[in-house]
Design a protein around this motif. Sequence first.
Motif, PDB file in Angstrom:
ATOM      1  N   PRO A 169       0.338  -1.506  -0.055  1.00 46.22           N
ATOM      2  CA  PRO A 169      -0.116   0.026  -0.198  1.00 46.22           C
ATOM      3  C   PRO A 169       1.172   1.173  -0.217  1.00 46.22           C
ATOM      4  O   PRO A 169       0.338   2.397  -0.260  1.00 46.22           O
ATOM      5  CB  PRO A 169      -0.793   0.105   1.834  1.00 46.22           C
ATOM      6  CG  PRO A 169      -0.195  -1.058   1.766  1.00 46.22           C
ATOM      7  CD  PRO A 169       0.312  -2.113   1.338  1.00 46.22           C
ATOM      8  N   LEU A 170       2.059   1.297   0.368  1.00 46.24           N
ATOM      9  CA  LEU A 170       2.572   2.792   0.776  1.00 46.24           C
ATOM     10  C   LEU A 170       2.740   3.131  -0.870  1.00 46.24           C
ATOM     11  O   LEU A 170       2.719   4.541  -0.843  1.00 46.24           O
ATOM     12  CB  LEU A 170       4.668   2.121   0.974  1.00 46.24           C
ATOM     13  CG  LEU A 170       4.990   3.289   1.189  1.00 46.24           C
ATOM     14  CD1 LEU A 170       4.761   4.337   2.011  1.00 46.24           C
ATOM     15  CD2 LEU A 170       6.598   2.798   1.360  1.00 46.24           C
ATOM     16  N   SER A 263      -6.130  -3.784   1.436  1.00 48.96           N
ATOM     17  CA  SER A 263      -7.040  -4.406   2.652  1.00 48.96           C
ATOM     18  C   SER A 263      -6.887  -3.682   3.662  1.00 48.96           C
ATOM     19  O   SER A 263      -5.464  -4.018   4.368  1.00 48.96           O
ATOM     20  CB  SER A 263      -7.488  -5.799   2.644  1.00 48.96           C
ATOM     21  OG  SER A 263      -8.414  -6.968   3.111  1.00 48.96           O
ATOM     22  N   ASP A 264      -8.203  -3.764   4.762  1.00 49.88           N
ATOM     23  CA  ASP A 264      -8.046  -3.592   6.111  1.00 49.88           C
ATOM     24  C   ASP A 264      -6.807  -1.996   6.359  1.00 49.88           C
ATOM     25  O   ASP A 264      -5.662  -2.842   7.144  1.00 49.88           O
ATOM     26  CB  ASP A 264      -7.331  -4.682   6.731  1.00 49.88           C
ATOM     27  CG  ASP A 264      -8.832  -5.793   6.580  1.00 49.88           C
ATOM     28  OD1 ASP A 264      -9.713  -5.171   6.323  1.00 49.88           O
ATOM     29  OD2 ASP A 264      -8.368  -6.697   6.743  1.00 49.88           O
ATOM     30  N   ILE A 265      -7.124  -1.356   6.097  1.00 48.86           N
ATOM     31  CA  ILE A 265      -6.189  -0.542   6.212  1.00 48.86           C
ATOM     32  C   ILE A 265      -7.060   1.076   7.185  1.00 48.86           C
ATOM     33  O   ILE A 265      -7.944   1.592   6.305  1.00 48.86           O
ATOM     34  CB  ILE A 265      -5.482   0.619   4.709  1.00 48.86           C
ATOM     35  CG1 ILE A 265      -4.554  -0.707   4.606  1.00 48.86           C
ATOM     36  CG2 ILE A 265      -4.569   1.572   5.519  1.00 48.86           C
ATOM     37  CD1 ILE A 265      -4.034  -0.555   3.121  1.00 48.86           C
ATOM     38  N   PHE A 266      -6.204   1.644   8.390  1.00 48.00           N
ATOM     39  CA  PHE A 266      -6.213   2.943   9.157  1.00 48.00           C
ATOM     40  C   PHE A 266      -4.609   3.543   8.659  1.00 48.00           C
ATOM     41  O   PHE A 266      -3.921   3.294   9.514  1.00 48.00           O
ATOM     42  CB  PHE A 266      -5.846   2.201  10.395  1.00 48.00           C
ATOM     43  CG  PHE A 266      -6.726   3.205  11.533  1.00 48.00           C
ATOM     44  CD1 PHE A 266      -8.215   3.055  11.628  1.00 48.00           C
ATOM     45  CD2 PHE A 266      -5.588   3.896  11.992  1.00 48.00           C
ATOM     46  CE1 PHE A 266      -8.165   4.296  12.913  1.00 48.00           C
ATOM     47  CE2 PHE A 266      -6.183   4.798  12.786  1.00 48.00           C
ATOM     48  CZ  PHE A 266      -7.286   4.770  13.737  1.00 48.00           C
ATOM     49  N   LEU A 267      -5.870   4.849   8.494  1.00 47.39           N
ATOM     50  CA  LEU A 267      -3.972   5.693   8.145  1.00 47.39           C
ATOM     51  C   LEU A 267      -5.147   7.227   8.763  1.00 47.39           C
ATOM     52  O   LEU A 267      -5.716   7.228   8.310  1.00 47.39           O
ATOM     53  CB  LEU A 267      -3.634   5.948   6.801  1.00 47.39           C
ATOM     54  CG  LEU A 267      -2.287   5.484   6.280  1.00 47.39           C
ATOM     55  CD1 LEU A 267      -1.961   5.192   4.867  1.00 47.39           C
ATOM     56  CD2 LEU A 267      -1.276   5.694   7.002  1.00 47.39           C
TER      57      LEU A 267
ATOM     58  N   GLN B 174       2.921   2.602  10.791  1.00 47.89           N
ATOM     59  CA  GLN B 174       3.769   4.042  10.712  1.00 47.89           C
ATOM     60  C   GLN B 174       4.579   4.500  11.934  1.00 47.89           C
ATOM     61  O   GLN B 174       3.248   5.400  12.375  1.00 47.89           O
ATOM     62  CB  GLN B 174       3.428   4.693   9.718  1.00 47.89           C
ATOM     63  CG  GLN B 174       3.815   3.918   8.270  1.00 47.89           C
ATOM     64  CD  GLN B 174       3.091   4.906   7.650  1.00 47.89           C
ATOM     65  OE1 GLN B 174       2.547   6.413   7.321  1.00 47.89           O
ATOM     66  NE2 GLN B 174       3.920   5.268   5.993  1.00 47.89           N
ATOM     67  N   VAL B 193      -8.861  -3.804  12.104  1.00 54.18           N
ATOM     68  CA  VAL B 193      -8.895  -2.505  11.546  1.00 54.18           C
ATOM     69  C   VAL B 193      -9.909  -1.554  12.162  1.00 54.18           C
ATOM     70  O   VAL B 193     -10.374  -0.275  12.711  1.00 54.18           O
ATOM     71  CB  VAL B 193      -7.590  -1.536  10.868  1.00 54.18           C
ATOM     72  CG1 VAL B 193      -6.299  -2.001  10.551  1.00 54.18           C
ATOM     73  CG2 VAL B 193      -9.133  -2.194   9.711  1.00 54.18           C
ATOM     74  N   GLN B 235      -1.253  -2.168  10.183  1.00 53.97           N
ATOM     75  CA  GLN B 235      -2.706  -1.611  10.568  1.00 53.97           C
ATOM     76  C   GLN B 235      -1.982  -0.216   8.639  1.00 53.97           C
ATOM     77  O   GLN B 235      -3.459  -0.336   8.072  1.00 53.97           O
ATOM     78  CB  GLN B 235      -2.874  -0.465  11.243  1.00 53.97           C
ATOM     79  CG  GLN B 235      -2.729   1.003  11.353  1.00 53.97           C
ATOM     80  CD  GLN B 235      -2.569   1.223  13.035  1.00 53.97           C
ATOM     81  OE1 GLN B 235      -3.232   1.158  13.753  1.00 53.97           O
ATOM     82  NE2 GLN B 235      -2.155   3.125  11.935  1.00 53.97           N
ATOM     83  N   ASP B 236      -1.438  -0.297   8.218  1.00 57.89           N
ATOM     84  CA  ASP B 236      -1.094   0.488   7.327  1.00 57.89           C
ATOM     85  C   ASP B 236      -0.146   0.280   6.293  1.00 57.89           C
ATOM     86  O   ASP B 236      -1.192  -0.459   5.139  1.00 57.89           O
ATOM     87  CB  ASP B 236      -0.599   2.016   7.510  1.00 57.89           C
ATOM     88  CG  ASP B 236       0.425   1.457   8.138  1.00 57.89           C
ATOM     89  OD1 ASP B 236       1.720   0.939   8.757  1.00 57.89           O
ATOM     90  OD2 ASP B 236       0.304   2.634   9.811  1.00 57.89           O
ATOM     91  N   VAL B 237       1.304  -0.121   6.105  1.00 55.87           N
ATOM     92  CA  VAL B 237       1.387  -0.319   4.382  1.00 55.87           C
ATOM     93  C   VAL B 237       2.146  -1.655   4.922  1.00 55.87           C
ATOM     94  O   VAL B 237       2.422  -1.965   6.453  1.00 55.87           O
ATOM     95  CB  VAL B 237       2.736   0.984   4.393  1.00 55.87           C
ATOM     96  CG1 VAL B 237       1.660   2.131   4.132  1.00 55.87           C
ATOM     97  CG2 VAL B 237       3.493   0.931   5.219  1.00 55.87           C
ATOM     98  N   VAL B 253       2.112  -7.549   6.914  1.00 58.79           N
ATOM     99  CA  VAL B 253       0.818  -7.610   5.570  1.00 58.79           C
ATOM    100  C   VAL B 253      -0.125  -6.688   5.840  1.00 58.79           C
ATOM    101  O   VAL B 253      -1.561  -7.973   6.429  1.00 58.79           O
ATOM    102  CB  VAL B 253       0.945  -8.753   4.386  1.00 58.79           C
ATOM    103  CG1 VAL B 253       0.256  -8.103   3.244  1.00 58.79           C
ATOM    104  CG2 VAL B 253       2.667  -9.525   4.698  1.00 58.79           C
ATOM    105  N   PRO B 254      -0.673  -5.930   5.648  1.00 54.75           N
ATOM    106  CA  PRO B 254      -2.566  -5.311   5.590  1.00 54.75           C
ATOM    107  C   PRO B 254      -3.056  -6.101   5.361  1.00 54.75           C
ATOM    108  O   PRO B 254      -2.055  -6.235   4.005  1.00 54.75           O
ATOM    109  CB  PRO B 254      -1.937  -3.959   5.581  1.00 54.75           C
ATOM    110  CG  PRO B 254      -1.237  -3.377   3.886  1.00 54.75           C
ATOM    111  CD  PRO B 254       0.131  -4.874   4.864  1.00 54.75           C
ATOM    112  N   GLY B 255      -4.094  -6.616   6.096  1.00 55.74           N
ATOM    113  CA  GLY B 255      -4.793  -7.184   5.329  1.00 55.74           C
ATOM    114  C   GLY B 255      -4.648  -9.274   5.319  1.00 55.74           C
ATOM    115  O   GLY B 255      -5.701 -10.224   5.124  1.00 55.74           O
TER     116      GLY B 255
END
Lengths: 606, 344
Positions: A169-170, A263-267, B174, B193, B235-237, B253-255
């Motif tokens: 995702p980065l 998927s499932d990302i909190f930012l 992060q 999340v 939770q993010d990358v 790995v997220p997901g």
Amino acid sequence: MSAVVNAPAHDHHEDHGHHHKQTFISKYIFSFDHKMVAKQFLITGLLMGIVGIGMSILFRIQLAWPEQSFAIFEALLGKWAPDGVMTPNIYLALVTIHGTIMVFFVLTAGLSGTFSNLLIPLQIGARDMASGFMNMLSYWLFFLACVIMLCSLFVEAGPASSGWTIYPPLSALPQAIGGSGMGMTLWLVSMALFIASQLLGGINYIVTVINLRTKGMSMTRLPLTIWAFFVTAILGLVSFPVLLSAALLLIMDRSFGTSFFLSDIFLDGEVLSHHGGSPVLFEHLFWFLGHPEVYIVILPALGITSEVVATNSRKPIFGYRAMIASILAIGFLSTIVWGHHMFVSGMNPFLGSVFTFTTLLIAIPSAVKAFNYITTLWKGNLQMNPGMLFSIGLVSTFITGGLTGIILGDSTLDINVHDTYFVVAHFHLVMGISALYGLFAGVYHWYPKMFGRMMNKNLGYIHFWVTAVGAYGVFFPMHFLGMAGLPRRYYTNTAFPYFDDLADINVIVTVCAIITALVQLVFIYNFFASMFYGKKATMNPWKSNTLEWTTPVEHIHGNWPGELPVVYRWAYDYSKTNSDGEYVITGQDYVPQNIPMQENEEDLHH
Amino acid sequence: MTVFLVIIVLALLAVTGWQISKIFELSKSPDADTSQVANNKDNENQGKLMMGFAVFLYLLMFYCFWTFTNVTLPDAASEHGGKYDNLMLISMLLIMFVQIVTQALLHYFAYKYRGEAGKKALFYADNDKLEFIWTIIPVITLAGLIIYGLFTWTDIMSVNEDEDPLVVELYAQQFSWTARYAGEDNTLGEANVRFIEGTNTLGVDKEDSYAQDDKVVRELHLPVNRPVLFKLRSQDVLHSAYFPHFRAQMNVVPGMITQFGFTPTVTTEEMRNNGDIVDKVERINDIRRENGDDSYEFDYFLLCNKICGQAHYNMQMKVIVESEADYEAWLAEQATFGESMSEE
């Protein structure tokens, strides 16, 4: 078959010379001529190389003297280096763009683009590429890709900075890193154009090699350069579309709200709506290209080396058929080893076992190639031209870098050196430095064919020796950084004390890198100055057997003024003697491919 | 130091420039051979330089192994790490052997067979026997390495549930790590999340009964000689949990939830007394004193080893390996998830 195809091409040429009046634009800019396209690829590639190597010097300075102020940072990086101190964001951007430029723009387009275009028609005895128009299009798409990539350096939030592998995702979320905004969009657009350029070029190379060989040029009489370019083009055609699909899916995720990789990302304090995708899928797609890509980079360099080593050793390349078999084996295996980049990605460990097996298999054809080069030198009469030095240098770095591949290709050992400087040292030696040596060997060797003049050999010698010492000085100590557990892509190694004692090694590496980079200016000077002031070349300065040296020094459209040459032998009849111990042609230690079999001559090979 | 190096670089540059201009002038002298094709003299000189280069390469390798080996990681601090180090040693010896032999041959041949006008090269195009030999030798050696490697790999990657490993979640964001111990039931509560809210920064499901005894901490304590199974969540990358001293690494790995298990065998205290570490810490402290920094004491750490954003270089967590008793005492002090949620 090839005779049938060539007959009309020949007739076509007859009336060609009389009617066709070339303007500046059709000759130098939108040229259909493969020799001009090759030069365009080379010069664009070299200019991109200056940018790419320059970037590496900037971030090496940061690594050796972390967070110190340098005027050069302030001058070149502007707002990204307040008070001359490089920021972490631009460090990552430099690393990313350095990788992208060197791998794709210099070593793919600059190396295989240049020499496939130059040598395929000349060495197989064809008037031009199968499609001159597609060839021109291929270059101009590449040029456009370069322009867009360079433009991306100047966008507000910074260029792409998630590593040249652009893992989502980065790379998908501008909230995660600034470079994933406009910078990443431009990166993707640039790469899409680049892939289109590669595909147009690749189809052309394949068709040309299959259809346009001159009479007598069977596949087993092709010089090894052509075999290498041919397999490279096939690899590109198989794998680049997969990268394009990965890029397209990433564009969808970025711009149209799909969830292929997310998927499932909190930012930034909120949950994103993406659900069900997997970054591991992207890694599979990326490395399905990414691994063949390193062979796309190295195979042409090995092909060039085969030719240059044989010519300058005044000996046939040892094990011609084994060399072809190795190229084919490497080509095939390279498409089924991509998982070795993903041993610790979270994929099923059983897959790791499979990929370890296939990966270590690749060491076998690679070893055969290395042994064959060494045997080719044995009992030769080595002519130490700059091209030859770079070829020997290539064999040396290819061995040094290749051997550490045995460690990285082993899933167990990869656990602790994965993504450390050990990897950086490994791939720079085996594909970066080796492929660059191949590029230099090719430029020194075929410069007379490209520009009709010779490069200065003494400057070539300086260029080689300083580069050879410097490159090992950069990358050999680097292995130890990796074995100390130092991760790559760290902006500084001094954020916590454990790696403080690596500072000395980092300084050695950086100093060597600066010296090596500076000596490339000698090459650049030699390259451009020789175009105008170089000594005029003779038709066959290296006394070589291949067909390109039977063409006149002055370039003409259609390559050969009269009929196409007919081939009677393979490309490696160097120092061939009759049973009485005399050279086949008295007083000449080489027999070009277009010379018919002589009386008393034994048909030893082909 | 910096100034010194800059001066060296500048001096070297000046020498290079001077040499270049000198050679350039020499190359322009009228009576010299101007064909730009290597002549006898070039072959002679360059051939000798090839031999000189071989000497340089061997000295460089020797110097690197001699002086830089002390920066490399100390002996593994985990059970499987011993096997890892063993395989690494065997592979290293093997590749260094091949390196020394092949580089010697390459450069020696380049020197020995340097060209000479009138010399005849040997027309030697192939030899099936030779080629068979150097195909089959790599095949056999690699087969051995592959088999040894694969056994070790399977051994490391398969988690033995019978040993009742301690389950710990490592949560990456992060740019920090958080650990969640599974508590007395040794089962982690469900998390996603979408449950993140207020102090529940890991998104643990408050309704899940398994979650109540979970313990969320910012420092990783591990009991020595007990298998640990890490469940990794991001939770993010992408991140990567890298424990260099334990020869352990797995991407986060997220997901999805990835995992890696190992058994620490050397406590922090023991490692601090390890000869290599004592030397290393001493060297580091010398450097730090010079720079006026605080003195340093060794601790294990967990690093992020997958590019994850601008502060990637400083995403780490302290790891402490201690006796079972110390570990239990420390864990007892930590609040459970249930307690910290009800405090609100």
